[in-house]
Design an enzyme around this catalytic site. Structure first.
Site, PDB file in Angstrom:
ATOM      1  N   GLU A   1     -37.134  57.092 -18.734  1.00 41.45           N
ATOM      2  CA  GLU A   1     -36.330  58.321 -18.667  1.00 41.45           C
ATOM      3  C   GLU A   1     -36.213  58.702 -17.189  1.00 41.45           C
ATOM      4  O   GLU A   1     -37.228  58.868 -16.511  1.00 41.45           O
ATOM      5  CB  GLU A   1     -37.046  59.442 -19.430  1.00 41.45           C
ATOM      6  CG  GLU A   1     -36.300  60.752 -19.390  1.00 41.45           C
ATOM      7  CD  GLU A   1     -37.042  61.891 -20.087  1.00 41.45           C
ATOM      8  OE1 GLU A   1     -38.239  62.075 -19.837  1.00 41.45           O
ATOM      9  OE2 GLU A   1     -36.404  62.588 -20.893  1.00 41.45           O
TER      10      GLU A   1
ATOM     11  N   GLU B   1     -45.359  75.602 -15.059  1.00 39.13           N
ATOM     12  CA  GLU B   1     -45.708  76.329 -13.821  1.00 39.13           C
ATOM     13  C   GLU B   1     -44.548  76.338 -12.822  1.00 39.13           C
ATOM     14  O   GLU B   1     -44.597  77.040 -11.827  1.00 39.13           O
ATOM     15  CB  GLU B   1     -46.981  75.749 -13.196  1.00 39.13           C
ATOM     16  CG  GLU B   1     -46.952  74.265 -12.853  1.00 39.13           C
ATOM     17  CD  GLU B   1     -47.311  73.352 -14.027  1.00 39.13           C
ATOM     18  OE1 GLU B   1     -46.752  73.535 -15.134  1.00 39.13           O
ATOM     19  OE2 GLU B   1     -48.129  72.434 -13.834  1.00 39.13           O
TER      20      GLU B   1
ATOM     21  N   SER C   1     -43.020  65.688 -21.304  1.00 37.56           N
ATOM     22  CA  SER C   1     -42.825  64.243 -21.169  1.00 37.56           C
ATOM     23  C   SER C   1     -43.737  63.484 -22.141  1.00 37.56           C
ATOM     24  O   SER C   1     -44.756  64.016 -22.598  1.00 37.56           O
ATOM     25  CB  SER C   1     -43.074  63.823 -19.717  1.00 37.56           C
ATOM     26  OG  SER C   1     -44.308  64.325 -19.281  1.00 37.56           O
TER      27      SER C   1
ATOM     28  N   CYS D   1     -33.336  67.034 -22.403  1.00 36.75           N
ATOM     29  CA  CYS D   1     -33.882  65.961 -23.240  1.00 36.75           C
ATOM     30  C   CYS D   1     -32.815  65.398 -24.168  1.00 36.75           C
ATOM     31  O   CYS D   1     -33.010  64.375 -24.784  1.00 36.75           O
ATOM     32  CB  CYS D   1     -35.060  66.460 -24.049  1.00 36.75           C
ATOM     33  SG  CYS D   1     -34.571  67.679 -25.246  1.00 36.75           S
TER      34      CYS D   1
ATOM     35  N   LYS E   1     -48.009  78.812 -22.995  1.00 40.12           N
ATOM     36  CA  LYS E   1     -48.391  78.278 -21.679  1.00 40.12           C
ATOM     37  C   LYS E   1     -47.139  77.596 -21.132  1.00 40.12           C
ATOM     38  O   LYS E   1     -46.850  76.445 -21.436  1.00 40.12           O
ATOM     39  CB  LYS E   1     -49.532  77.270 -21.852  1.00 40.12           C
ATOM     40  CG  LYS E   1     -50.394  77.028 -20.623  1.00 40.12           C
ATOM     41  CD  LYS E   1     -49.658  76.590 -19.379  1.00 40.12           C
ATOM     42  CE  LYS E   1     -49.232  75.149 -19.367  1.00 40.12           C
ATOM     43  NZ  LYS E   1     -48.329  74.821 -18.226  1.00 40.12           N
TER      44      LYS E   1
HETATM   45  P1  NAD Z   1     -44.220  67.772 -18.294  1.00 36.81           P
HETATM   46  O1  NAD Z   1     -44.737  66.843 -19.323  1.00 36.81           O
HETATM   47  O2  NAD Z   1     -44.474  67.492 -16.868  1.00 36.81           O
HETATM   48  O3  NAD Z   1     -44.813  69.244 -18.547  1.00 36.81           O
HETATM   49  C1  NAD Z   1     -44.788  69.853 -19.826  1.00 36.81           C
HETATM   50  C2  NAD Z   1     -45.965  70.799 -19.953  1.00 36.81           C
HETATM   51  O4  NAD Z   1     -47.175  70.043 -19.862  1.00 36.81           O
HETATM   52  C3  NAD Z   1     -46.018  71.860 -18.864  1.00 36.81           C
HETATM   53  O5  NAD Z   1     -46.383  73.088 -19.444  1.00 36.81           O
HETATM   54  C4  NAD Z   1     -47.086  71.343 -17.922  1.00 36.81           C
HETATM   55  O6  NAD Z   1     -47.787  72.372 -17.266  1.00 36.81           O
HETATM   56  C5  NAD Z   1     -48.016  70.576 -18.840  1.00 36.81           C
HETATM   57  N1  NAD Z   1     -48.682  69.458 -18.172  1.00 36.81           N
HETATM   58  C6  NAD Z   1     -48.232  68.771 -17.090  1.00 36.81           C
HETATM   59  N2  NAD Z   1     -49.106  67.801 -16.780  1.00 36.81           N
HETATM   60  C7  NAD Z   1     -50.115  67.855 -17.666  1.00 36.81           C
HETATM   61  C8  NAD Z   1     -51.307  67.089 -17.876  1.00 36.81           C
HETATM   62  N3  NAD Z   1     -51.606  66.063 -17.085  1.00 36.81           N
HETATM   63  N4  NAD Z   1     -52.102  67.423 -18.904  1.00 36.81           N
HETATM   64  C9  NAD Z   1     -51.790  68.443 -19.703  1.00 36.81           C
HETATM   65  N5  NAD Z   1     -50.684  69.200 -19.559  1.00 36.81           N
HETATM   66  C10 NAD Z   1     -49.845  68.909 -18.565  1.00 36.81           C
HETATM   67  O7  NAD Z   1     -42.652  67.923 -18.579  1.00 36.81           O
HETATM   68  P2  NAD Z   1     -41.566  68.666 -17.704  1.00 36.81           P
HETATM   69  O8  NAD Z   1     -41.298  67.864 -16.486  1.00 36.81           O
HETATM   70  O9  NAD Z   1     -41.902  70.106 -17.564  1.00 36.81           O
HETATM   71  O10 NAD Z   1     -40.308  68.591 -18.696  1.00 36.81           O
HETATM   72  C11 NAD Z   1     -39.439  67.490 -18.755  1.00 36.81           C
HETATM   73  C12 NAD Z   1     -39.808  66.551 -19.877  1.00 36.81           C
HETATM   74  O11 NAD Z   1     -39.775  67.250 -21.115  1.00 36.81           O
HETATM   75  C13 NAD Z   1     -38.821  65.417 -20.020  1.00 36.81           C
HETATM   76  O12 NAD Z   1     -39.524  64.243 -20.326  1.00 36.81           O
HETATM   77  C14 NAD Z   1     -37.974  65.842 -21.202  1.00 36.81           C
HETATM   78  O13 NAD Z   1     -37.333  64.803 -21.913  1.00 36.81           O
HETATM   79  C15 NAD Z   1     -38.979  66.515 -22.052  1.00 36.81           C
HETATM   80  N6  NAD Z   1     -38.369  67.415 -23.012  1.00 36.81           N
HETATM   81  C16 NAD Z   1     -38.383  67.036 -24.308  1.00 36.81           C
HETATM   82  C17 NAD Z   1     -37.782  67.838 -25.266  1.00 36.81           C
HETATM   83  C18 NAD Z   1     -37.815  67.455 -26.700  1.00 36.81           C
HETATM   84  O14 NAD Z   1     -37.632  68.310 -27.530  1.00 36.81           O
HETATM   85  N7  NAD Z   1     -38.046  66.209 -27.049  1.00 36.81           N
HETATM   86  C19 NAD Z   1     -37.169  69.040 -24.875  1.00 36.81           C
HETATM   87  C20 NAD Z   1     -37.186  69.381 -23.526  1.00 36.81           C
HETATM   88  C21 NAD Z   1     -37.786  68.560 -22.597  1.00 36.81           C
END
Ligand code: NAD
Length: 499
Positions: free
Chosen positions: A384, A177, A227, A282, A174
């Protein structure tokens, strides 16, 4: 014209049926370039049923044949690198060379997964007791799922499905988006590599699709990267449904700069690790911690012209240092943190807020920003920001500097710059952070090691890829067998021992 995107289920493109769609943007122009379907629970269930039907055959496929699919897939990734990078850059906004790096780091996990016949071997003890042999095996879990963020649309799906599928599982991805085209293309290439239909499915969607995964009784394991608040939610909800969950979250990565560090190297590394990919990594360095006033003054003086000179441009321009951030909302959020930093009393040495790219005024571009005199009580230090913003926190001693990453809520990556082996060694040993660089700015472990942070950067206890990944995506079964020569006369009422 905006492209109609699909799901990829059971080896086929499947149109969305929920009636809900999300816009996919080109961050360079601010234009809508695609419409991605947002799956309902019923659509997710269709994918789970396809994956469940594919699972027994794939799990029974011998590991060498599974590895051959991985070898083919690796070659296809190489052959299609340019196309994948362009697709990625157009939806994410990272420059082409960096987009290739995104694909390459995923490809390296596929190379690791090519070793699955060796990696998934069990253990065997001959003669564990009289006539008794004992052996263990690592079996796949079934239909498993991965939920991925926008910032590495090639690497992170491959971190997960590369290892999970090599182990004999079937997989539902998944993706974010915001940039779903690359994961769909990866699934097409994976089929071309010889994977049976249903082994890798991509279901696009938002929270509704995520919740459908978390509640689905036929999915025993979920990997998440995104996140921290959502990572914690996914971890807690998945666990409440009895699932195995690993959930990687956000970060605030510090670089400690000792007085004896090579300042030219430090500045080059901070510019690359702080501003590359518009800070949307990240493992980006977002906090520089010089030790001593003199080090801090030298650092800020050297950083200022370099930040001012950053070349912000189209992600497709070969000489852009970095491109736009991913969305308008994210641009506003990052700029909001600069307003906040000023209110909190930090000194804004370089202000990137006013930047606009001529001819692309609707793109989500932002100049590099540099804050000095940030203090640990400020929100811009604790949160962050995930943008092209570097904060300098001045410290008096090594001990004060070294304590900062340990006390921070996040613990993904950290770096120390020094020529002092003792300081570096004790720092690496003591710091409460999962991945440490010594004179290395972005210490992302290679595919055969494992990736994972500590504290609010990762929930769950198993890292991504490497042997930890094989562990996460398999369950151990241990068999104790006895043949007639070991059989004793009569019943025994004590717990069996090997005495
Ligand atoms: P995000 O948390 O907004 O989205 C991640 C996933 O969660 C997506 O597939 C999204 O559709 C889904 N999602 C979004 N809102 C949701 C909700 N309310 N309930 C359930 N699922 C939901 O993150 P992003 O903006 O796509 O990515 C950036 C973040 O990812 C940053 O915080 C970054 O540090 C982190 N990140 C961490 C690593 C790591 O390995 N620690 C690696 C890459 C990115």
């Amino acid at each position: 014209m905006a492209k109609e995107l699909t799901h990829f289920i059971n080896g086929e493109h499947v149109a969305g049926a929920s009636g809900r769609f999300g816009d996919v943007m080109n961050p360079n122009t601010g234009e809508v370039t695609g419409r991605t379907p947002l799956a309902s629970a019923a659509e997710m269930d269709k994918a789970v049923q396809a994956a469940a039907a594919a699972f027994p055959g794939w799990a029974a496929t011998n590991p060498q044949r599974r590895a051959r699919v991985m070898f083919n897939f690796k070659r296809l990734l190489e052959d299609n690198m340019d196309e994948l990078a362009e697709l990625l850059s157009a939806e994410h906004g990272k420059v082409i060379a960096d987009s290739k790096g995104d694909v390459q780091r995923g490809l390296e996990v596929i190379e690791f997964a090519c070793g699955i016949p060796h990696l998934q071997k069990g253990e065997f003890t001959e003669g564990a007791g009289p006539g008794i042999d004992m052996y263990s095996m690592r079996q796949p879990l079934g239909v498993v799922a991965g939920i991925t963020p926008f910032n590495f649309p090639a690497m992170i799906p491959m971190w997960m499905f590369g290892v999970a599928i090599a182990c004999g599982n079937s997989f539902i991805c998944k993706p974010s988006e915001k940039d779903p085209s690359v994961p769909i293309r990866l699934a097409e290439l994976f089929m071309e590599a010889g994977a049976p239909a249903g082994v890798l499915n991509v279901v696009n969607g938002d929270k509704e699709a995520v919740d459908a995964i978390l509640a689905h009784p036929q999915i025993p394991a979920v990997s998440f990267v995104g996140s921290s608040d959502i990572a914690q939610y996914v971890y807690a909800t998945g666990a409440a449904h009895g699932k195995r969950v690993q959930a990687m979250g956000g970060a605030k990565n510090h670089a400690i700069i000792m007085p004896d560090a090579d300042m030219d190297q430090v500045v080059n590394d901070l510019i690359g690790a702080g501003y590359g990919s518009a800070g949307e990594r990240c493992m980006a360095i977002s906090v520089a911690v010089p030790v001593g006033e003199e080090t801090a003054d030298r650092l800020v003086a050297a950083l200022k012209p370099r930040v001012e000179g950053l070349k912000v441009g189209l992600s497709t321009e070969p000489d852009s240092d970095y491109g736009p951030v991913v969305s308008k909302a994210h641009l506003e959020k990052v700029q909001g943190y600069i307003d906040l930093g000023l209110k909190e009393g930090a000194e804004l040495v370089v202000d990137g807020r006013g930047f606009s790219l001529q001819g692309y005024e609707n793109g989500y571009f932002m100049g590099g920003s540099l804050f000095d005199k940030v203090t640990p009580d400020m929100k811009i230090y604790n949160d962050e920001i995930f943008g092209p913003v570097l904060s300098v926190v001045r410290t008096k001693t090594f001990e004060e500097a070294a304590a900062l990453p340990t006390k921070h809520q996040y613990g993904n990556g950290v770096a120390i710059y020094t020529r002092d082996g003792d300081a570096a060694r004790s720092f690496a040993s003591q710091v409460q952070v999962g991945m440490v660089g010594i004179n290395v700015p972005i210490p992302v472990p290679l595919a055969y090691h494992t990736f994972g942070g500590w504290k609010r950067s990762a929930f769950g206890d198993t890292n991504q890829h490497g042997t930890e990944g094989v562990k996460f995506w398999t369950k151990v079964k241990t068999v104790t067998s006895r043949w007639p020569s070991g059989v004793k006369e009569g019943a025994s009422f004590v717990i069996p021992t090997m005495e």
